[in-house]
Design a protein around this motif. Structure first.
Motif, PDB file in Angstrom:
ATOM      1  N   VAL A  94      62.380  64.487  76.404  1.00  0.00           N
ATOM      2  CA  VAL A  94      63.685  64.603  77.048  1.00  0.00           C
ATOM      3  C   VAL A  94      64.031  66.083  77.189  1.00  0.00           C
ATOM      4  CG1 VAL A  94      66.144  64.091  76.813  1.00  0.00           C
ATOM      5  CG2 VAL A  94      64.445  62.404  76.100  1.00  0.00           C
ATOM      6  N   ASP A  95      64.392  66.510  78.402  1.00  0.00           N
ATOM      7  CA  ASP A  95      64.790  67.909  78.549  1.00  0.00           C
ATOM      8  C   ASP A  95      66.118  68.139  77.839  1.00  0.00           C
ATOM      9  OD1 ASP A  95      63.938  70.393  80.506  1.00  0.00           O
ATOM     10  OD2 ASP A  95      66.065  70.384  79.998  1.00  0.00           O
ATOM     11  N   LYS A  96      66.165  69.186  77.045  1.00  0.00           N
ATOM     12  CA  LYS A  96      67.311  69.442  76.165  1.00  0.00           C
ATOM     13  C   LYS A  96      68.555  69.878  76.924  1.00  0.00           C
ATOM     14  CE  LYS A  96      64.661  72.334  74.022  1.00  0.00           C
ATOM     15  NZ  LYS A  96      63.425  71.995  74.748  1.00  0.00           N
ATOM     16  N   TYR A  97      68.418  70.261  78.206  1.00  0.00           N
ATOM     17  CA  TYR A  97      69.570  70.708  78.982  1.00  0.00           C
ATOM     18  C   TYR A  97      70.613  69.597  79.136  1.00  0.00           C
ATOM     19  CZ  TYR A  97      72.182  72.859  82.851  1.00  0.00           C
ATOM     20  OH  TYR A  97      73.166  73.396  83.644  1.00  0.00           O
ATOM     21  N   TYR A  98      70.170  68.335  78.996  1.00  0.00           N
ATOM     22  CA  TYR A  98      71.081  67.200  79.149  1.00  0.00           C
ATOM     23  C   TYR A  98      71.477  66.560  77.822  1.00  0.00           C
ATOM     24  CZ  TYR A  98      69.746  67.549  84.060  1.00  0.00           C
ATOM     25  OH  TYR A  98      69.523  67.995  85.337  1.00  0.00           O
ATOM     26  N   GLY A  99      70.944  67.083  76.702  1.00  0.00           N
ATOM     27  CA  GLY A  99      71.340  66.539  75.418  1.00  0.00           C
ATOM     28  C   GLY A  99      70.172  65.930  74.673  1.00  0.00           C
ATOM     29  N   PRO A 100      70.388  65.511  73.414  1.00  0.00           N
ATOM     30  CA  PRO A 100      69.313  65.006  72.558  1.00  0.00           C
ATOM     31  C   PRO A 100      68.909  63.579  72.912  1.00  0.00           C
ATOM     32  CG  PRO A 100      71.397  65.019  71.382  1.00  0.00           C
ATOM     33  CD  PRO A 100      71.659  65.664  72.705  1.00  0.00           C
ATOM     34  N   PRO A 101      67.721  63.169  72.454  1.00  0.00           N
ATOM     35  CA  PRO A 101      67.229  61.816  72.750  1.00  0.00           C
ATOM     36  C   PRO A 101      68.182  60.707  72.308  1.00  0.00           C
ATOM     37  CG  PRO A 101      65.450  63.176  71.899  1.00  0.00           C
ATOM     38  CD  PRO A 101      66.709  63.983  71.748  1.00  0.00           C
TER      39      PRO A 101
END
Length: 976
Positions: free
Chosen positions: A429-436
Motif C-alpha cells: 500500500v502506498d503510504k501517501y494514502y495511509g496505513p494498510p
C-alpha cells in the motif's frame, strides 16, 4: 610581560607551517559500463548534475557538445570527468549516455558505483569532505567475475599509505596502484574472484587523516536444500508457530543471497545466508527459515552476490529514506522509522500480526449488470488524501446511488504524489494514502454500506526500484521484462507475461488483494500490453487480434476466479473487436461471470451534451451505449462518458457548446442542464455504467479545470495535464471550510446560486440512479431495448420487460431533445392507460397504444413509466421556457468555429445586438469568395450556421461577418 611578543611570534610561526585548508577539491568521477550480457556499449557518456544545470538537457536529451561530456579512457574501458567542487557541499547527479551517434537514443541511470541516492528520480548524491573516497568499484568481465578493484581517493594533503584487501588477501602496497594526478586507485587481480567479493581499503594522508571503506563479503559456501512444502515466493508465515517466517526469492544465475534486517543490523551473517533450491537452470529459489518475535515489525532486504541490495517483490509495506519523511503524521500515524544500516528501499514484515477484525461478512457485491462505478483518484478528491477521511464521504456515494468505487492505483508507486501508474511494489500500500489497516477499515465500511471496491491495477509494466526490474536489470537478460518493449504505449519497463515468474507473481498479487483486503475486483490498466515475447511490437498490429494475448488474460482470469468465483475483472483493452468479445464471453458457458471491457463514449456524449447531435467529424451517436448493440453480453462492457483520461464534458460544454438565438449551452446553468439530459440517456440504459469523480456536480470549465492533454484544446499553460494535481471543488456541493476545499492553498468561492444549480445536477443523477437501482427493467438482460440515439436531435429510449416484479414498471419511455432549438420527438407507447412522468413534467393518460409526439425545449427530457414510482423532489429539471435565458446579446460577435481544424463540416456562431442586414461569407487566402452562408436581414439574438466544406481544398480560409456597418472575421483550417 616581555615574554608575550616572543610567544605570539612562535604561534604565528607554527601556524605558518601548517597547510592552509582549501575550500575546493578536484574530484574525478567515473562511469564503468557493465559488461555482463547484454553489455552496455555507449557511444559517449555525460555526468549531468546540480553542478552543471543537469547537462544541460532539453526534454531529457543532452547534446553531444555539452559541458557535462566525460572523457573515454580506452585502456580501462571507462569514462571520466574531473570537477572542482566545494568542500562541505552536497551535490546530486546522474550518468547519461548516448546509444547512437546523434544522441537521439539515450539513457539516464543512477550512478552504479554510488549507493547513496535521493528523491523520486533516484539522483545520486555525494557530500564533499577532505579527505574522501568516491565510487568504489569491483570491475567485472562478461561472466560477472571480478577482475579489478578501483576507487577514487581525494584530499588536500598527499596520501602516504594505502592498504587494501580482496576477500582474505591483504595488500600493503596500494600506493603502487594509485595515480595521484587523477586520484584513481586501480588494481588488476592476479586471478578473477567471484561476484560480490569483499573489497576493503584504508588510506592515510601526510596529516594523519584516514579514509576507509568496505564493500562486499567473501563468497560464502552455499547449502543446497529443497524448500519446505507450502513455501510461496516472498513471505510465508507459519500458522502453527506465530514467530516463524519463511522468505523465498526466485533468482536463477545468482551465486549467493543474504537476508539483511533489523535482526542482524543489516550486516551479512552466515546465520542468514539463504539456502538454494535448484529445480532447473531457469528455476532457482533462495530461501530461509527465521524465528522472530511475534507481533514485532521488522525491516529487511536481500544482499545478492555481495553487491546488490533489493527488496522482496511481495512485501506489503516498504520504507523509503527519501520519500517517507514527507508523509505527514496525520496521514500515516506511527510510520516505522527507517532502520540504521539499511541502504535504499527496505521491506517490512510482521510475524504473528493481529489480523484485522472484519465486520462485512453479510456483504454481497452487486451483480455485474447492476454496477454503477464511481472512478476516483484519492489525491484529487479530498485534500487530506487519507482513507479515514475518505471513509467520511461514503454517505455522499450512497446518496448519489453508485454501488462501486474504483480507486485509481494505490499500490506503492514512485515518489509520493503520483497518478499511480508508476508502480514499484504491487502488493504494498502506498503510504501517501495511509496505513494498510486504515485501507481495510475503509473497505469494510464501504461494504457495510453496499459499496463494492475495485482496484485499478498496473501489471503491464514496473519501474525501479521494483525487484522485478532491479534484480536482473532493465535489459533483455532479465526474464521478467521485455527489452525492447513489445508495444508502442509502453512506459517504464515492460513486463513479460509469458514468463512463469511473472505469472506466479501476478497471481499472488491478485490473490493478496482479494483475500487480505477483500477487494471485489480489478480494473487492469492497459491490458492490451499483456503481449507475448515474440510479438514484434508493430504499432499497427498491436491492436490486431492476438490469440497469445487472449491466452495470457484468460489464464489470469482462471486463477482469479479460483480464488473468488465472482470477482470483477475489468479490462482497459480497446483491441480488435473479435478479441474484445472473446474476452468478454470467456468462462460464461462454465458459469463464470466473464470479463468486462471499457467502453469509451466520451466524444459521443460530449457532442450530444454540447448540442451537436448530428456532427459527423466527431462521433455523436450513442448507439454503442448499449453493449448488446456491439455484440457483447449485457455486462460485457463498462460504458462511461468520462474517465481519468478524457476532457471533462462540462469543460467542452462551457468552451465549445452550441448556441442558437437565446439558447446558449456555454452558460453554467444551461451546461448543467445538458449534463442532466445526457445523464437521462446514460443511467437508464441497461448494462454496467461508470462515472468519473465530480462529474455529478458539473466539474470542468472552472478555474484550473481544463485538461491540457484531454482533447479539444483551449486550455491555458497553467491548467493541469492528465497526471497533474486537479482543483478539489467541494465548494461546488456544499458551503465547506477551506481545509476541505481549494487548490495549492487558494480557496475558490462558488456563489450560492451556482452551488444550488450544481446540487440539482447531483440530485437529478441521484434520482436517475435510484430509479435504475430499484427497478429491474433498467438492469435485466431480458429487457427489450429500442434506441433512437443516432445522429438526430430528437431521441428516445424504450424499455420493455414482461418479467418485471409486481409493482415495478414493465414499460419505460425516455424522450429528449439534444438540439439547441425546440423540436418534436415522436415515439410509440406500448400500451394505453396511465403513464407517469418521473420528474413531474406532466403524467399522461393515453386512450390507446401508439405514437405520441412531444414538443421539447432544447435540452429538455422526460422519463415515463407505466407503473407509479416515487418521484424525486420537484424542480430538478427544466420544465418551461421561462427557465431559459433570453438575454439579447450586448455586442456583435463572431465566435471561433467548432470544430476547427475540421475535415468536412464545422459550425459558425455569431451574436447580433440589433436587427440588421447580415452576410456571412468565406474566402480563401487569395481573397476569392468560396461560399456565402447567410445573406438576409436578421433579428437580434444568437445564430449557429453549419458550413459544409466538401469540394474545398485543405488549407486556411477567412470567414467574414458583415452586420450593417460592422465587420468581424475569424479563420478556419480544413485538414484532410
Amino acid at each position: 610581560m616581555r615574554r608575550l611578543p616572543w610567544l605570539l611570534a612562535l604561534v604565528f610561526a607554527l601556524v605558518g607551517t601548517l597547510p592552509t585548508q582549501a575550500q575546493t577539491l578536484d574530484l574525478t568521477f567515473r562511469f564503468v559500463p557493465d559488461l555482463t550480457p547484454p553489455a552496455v556499449t555507449p557511444v559517449r557518456a555525460f555526468l549531468p548534475g546540480s553542478f552543471n544545470d543537469w547537462g544541460p538537457n532539453s526534454s531529457g536529451r543532452i547534446q553531444i557538445s555539452a559541458p557535462s561530456a566525460m572523457d573515454y579512457v580506452p585502456q580501462e574501458n571507462e569514462y571520466r570527468k574531473t570537477l572542482t567542487l566545494d568542500i562541505g557541499g552536497t551535490y546530486q547527479y546522474k550518468v547519461h549516455y548516448h546509444n547512437n551517434g546523434d544522441g537521439s537514443n539515450f539513457t539516464w541511470i543512477t550512478d552504479p558505483l554510488n549507493p547513496v541516492f535521493v528523491g523520486p528520480n533516484a539522483d545520486s548524491q555525494i557530500e564533499v569532505v577532505d579527505p574522501m573516497f568516491l565510487q568504489a568499484a569491483r570491475e567485472t568481465d562478461n561472466g560477472g567475475n571480478i577482475v579489478a578493484v578501483s576507487a577514487g581517493l581525494f584530499g588536500t594533503a598527499e596520501f602516504t599509505r594505502i592498504d587494501f584487501e580482496v576477500n582474505a588477501t591483504t595488500y600493503t602496497n596500494g600506493l603502487d596502484f594509485y595515480d595521484a594526478e587523477s586520484g584513481i586507485f586501480r588494481f588488476e587481480l592476479p586471478e578473477a574472484v567471484a561476484p560480490g567479493s569483499r573489497f576493503a581499503l584504508n588510506a592515510e594522508d601526510m596529516m594523519g587523516r584516514t579514509v576507509s571503506f568496505d564493500i562486499g563479503v567473501p563468497p560464502p559456501t552455499v547449502v543446497d536444500q529443497a524448500r519446505p512444502v507450502g513455501i510461496q515466493d516472498g513471505i510465508t508465515y507459519s500458522d502453527a508457530e506465530p514467530g516463524k517466517v519463511f522468505l523465498s526469492l526466485l533468482a536463477p544465475s545468482k551465486s549467493y543471497v543474504y537476508v539483511l534486517g533489523d535482526f542482524n543490523d543489516f550486516q551479512p551473517d552466515d546465520a542468514y545466508l539463504m539456502r538454494r533450491d535448484v529445480v532447473s537452470d531457469d528455476e532457482v529459489y533462495w530461501w530461509l527459515e527465521m524465528d522472530l518475535t511475534p507481533g514485532e515489525t521488522y525491516a529487511f532486504q536481500y544482499l545478492v552476490d555481495g553487491t546488490q541490495r533489493v527488496t522482496d517483490a511481495y512485501v506489503p509495506l516498504v520504507l523509503d529514506p527519501n520519500n517517507d519523511r514527507f508523509i505527514p503524521e496525520s496521514v500515516y500515524p506511527n510510520l516505522p522509522e527507517y532502520p540504521d544500516g539499511a541502504q535504499g528501499i527496505v521491506g517490512v514484515l510482521t510475524p504473528g500480526a493481529t489480523p484485522y477484525d472484519w465486520q462485512d461478512d453479510d456483504y454481497e457485491r452487486p451483480a455485474q449488470q447492476d454496477l454503477v462505478i464511481y472512478e476516483m483518484l484519492v489525491r484529487d478528491f479530498i485534500t487530506a488524501h487519507d482513507y479515514d477521511t475518505l471513509a467520511d464521504t461514503l454517505d455522499y456515494f450512497v446518496n448519489l446511488g453508485v454501488n462501486a468505487l474504483e480507486l485509481m492505483p494505490i499500490q506503492e508507486f514512485g515518489g509520493n504524489e503520483n497518478w499511480g501508474y508508476q508502480p514499484t511494489f504491487h502488493l504494498a500500500v502506498d503510504k501517501y494514502y495511509g496505513p494498510p489497516e486504515q485501507l481495510k477499515a475503509f473497505i469494510d465500511a464501504a461494504h457495510q454500506r453496499g459499496l463494492a471496491i475495485i482496484l485499478d491495477v498496473v501489471y503491464n509494466h514496473a519501474d525501479q526500484p521494483s525487484p522485478l526490474v532491479t534484480l536482473f536489470g532493465a535489459n533483455d537478460a532479465n526474464p521478467y521484462v521485455h527489452v525492447p518493449e513489445q508495444h508502442p504505449f509502453n512506459v517504464f519497463t515492460d513486463l513479460d507475461h509469458t514468463y512463469f515468474g511473472v505469472q506466479r507473481w501476478l497471481d499472488r498479487a491478485n490473490e493478496w488483494w482479494l483475500t487480505e483486503y477483500r477487494v471485489d475486483g480489478f480494473r487492469f490498466d492497459l491490458s492490451k500490453g499483456f503481449t507475448t515475447r515474440d510479438y514484434g511490437g508493430d504499432v499497427g498490429a498491436w491492436s490486431a487480434f492476438n490469440q497469445g494475448r487472449i491466452d495470457l488474460l484468460t489464464r489470469m482470469a482462471d486463477e482469479i476466479w479460483a480464488v473468488d468465483d465472482d470477482a470483477y475483472i475489468i479490462l482497459e483493452h480497446f483491441a480488435d473487436a473479435r478479441e474484445d468479445r472473446a474476452l468478454a464471453n470467456y468462462g460464461r458457458d462454465a458459469g463464470l461471470p466473464g470479463m468486462m471491457l471499457w467502453n469509451n463514449l466520451n466524444r459521443a456524449y460530449s457532442q450530444s451534451a454540447m448540442g451537436y447531435p448530428t456532427a459527423t467529424d466527431f462521433e455523436s451517436t450513442l448507439e454503442r451505449t448499449y453493449p448488446p448493440n456491439n455484440g457483447y453480453p449485457l455486462d460485457g462492457q463498462i460504458t462511461f462518458m468520462e474517465s481519468h483520461d478524457e476532457q471533462w464534458l462540462m469543460y467542452r460544454n462551457r468552451e465549445f457548446g452550441n448556441r442558437s438565438g437565446d439558447y446558449d449551452t456555454r452558460t453554467v446553468e444551461t451546461a448543467l442542464e445538458r449534463m442532466k439530459l445526457v445523464g437521462a440517456f446514460f443511467y437508464t440504459v441497461p448494462g454496467p455504467r461508470m462515472l468519473w469523480q465530480f462529474a455529478e456536480i458539473g466539474y470542468g470549465g472552472g478555474p484550473g479545470e481544463c485538461l491540457r492533454d484531454g482533447g479539444g484544446g483551449g486550455c491555458a499553460t497553467s491548467d493541469p495535464g492528465r497526471t497533474g494535481n486537479k482543483p478539489i471543488r467541494w465548494d461546488y456541493f456544499a458551503d465547506v471550510a477551506p481545509d476541505r476545499n481549494g487548490f495549492n492553498g487558494q480557496v475558490q468561492v462558488t456563489s450560492a446560486s451556482e452551488r444550488e444549480a450544481r446540487v440539482r445536477l447531483y440530485k437529478t443523477w441521484g434520482a436517475l440512479l435510484k430509479l435504475r437501482n430499484e427497478n429491474a427493467i433498467f438492469t435485466s438482460e431480458l429487457t427489450d431495448v429500442d434506441l433512437r440515439v443516432g445522429r438526430t436531435a430528437d431521441r428516445y429510449i424504450r424499455l420493455s420487460y414482461g418479467g418485471a416484479p409486481a409493482g415495478q414498471p414493465s414499460e419505460v419511455v425516455i424522450v429528449g431533445n439534444f438540439g439547441v432549438v425546440s423540436d418534436d420527438v415522436t415515439v410509440d407507447f406500448a400500451e394505453g392507460g396511465d403513464w407517469f412522468s418521473y420528474f413531474d413534467n406532466g403524467d399522461l393518460e393515453l386512450a390507446s397504444a401508439g405514437p405520441q409526439t412531444f414538443t421539447l425545449l432544447p435540452g429538455e427530457f422526460r422519463v415515463y413509466t407505466n407503473e407509479f414510482v416515487e418521484k424525486p423532489e420537484a424542480g430538478l429539471v427544466v420544465t418551461d421556457a421561462e427557465q431559459i435565458d433570453t438575454a439579447v446579446p450586448a455586442t456583435l460577435a463572431l465566435d471561433a468555429a467548432y470544430p476547427n481544424p475540421f475535415a468536412t463540416s464545422t459550425t459558425l456562431e455569431y451574436a447580433l445586438p440589433q436587427a440588421t442586414d447580415v452576410t456571412l461569407t468565406v474566402y480563401d487566402l487569395l481573397g476569392r469568395q468560396v461560399a456565402t452562408l447567410v445573406d438576409a436581414p436578421q433579428t437580434p439574438g444568437r445564430y449557429a450556421v453549419s458550413f459544409d466544406a466538401a469540394g474545398l481544398a485543405s488549407g486556411a480560409y477567412v470567414v467574414r461577418l458583415a452586420a450593417g456597418d460592422s465587420v468581424e472575421t475569424t479563420r478556419l483550417t480544413i485538414t484532410r
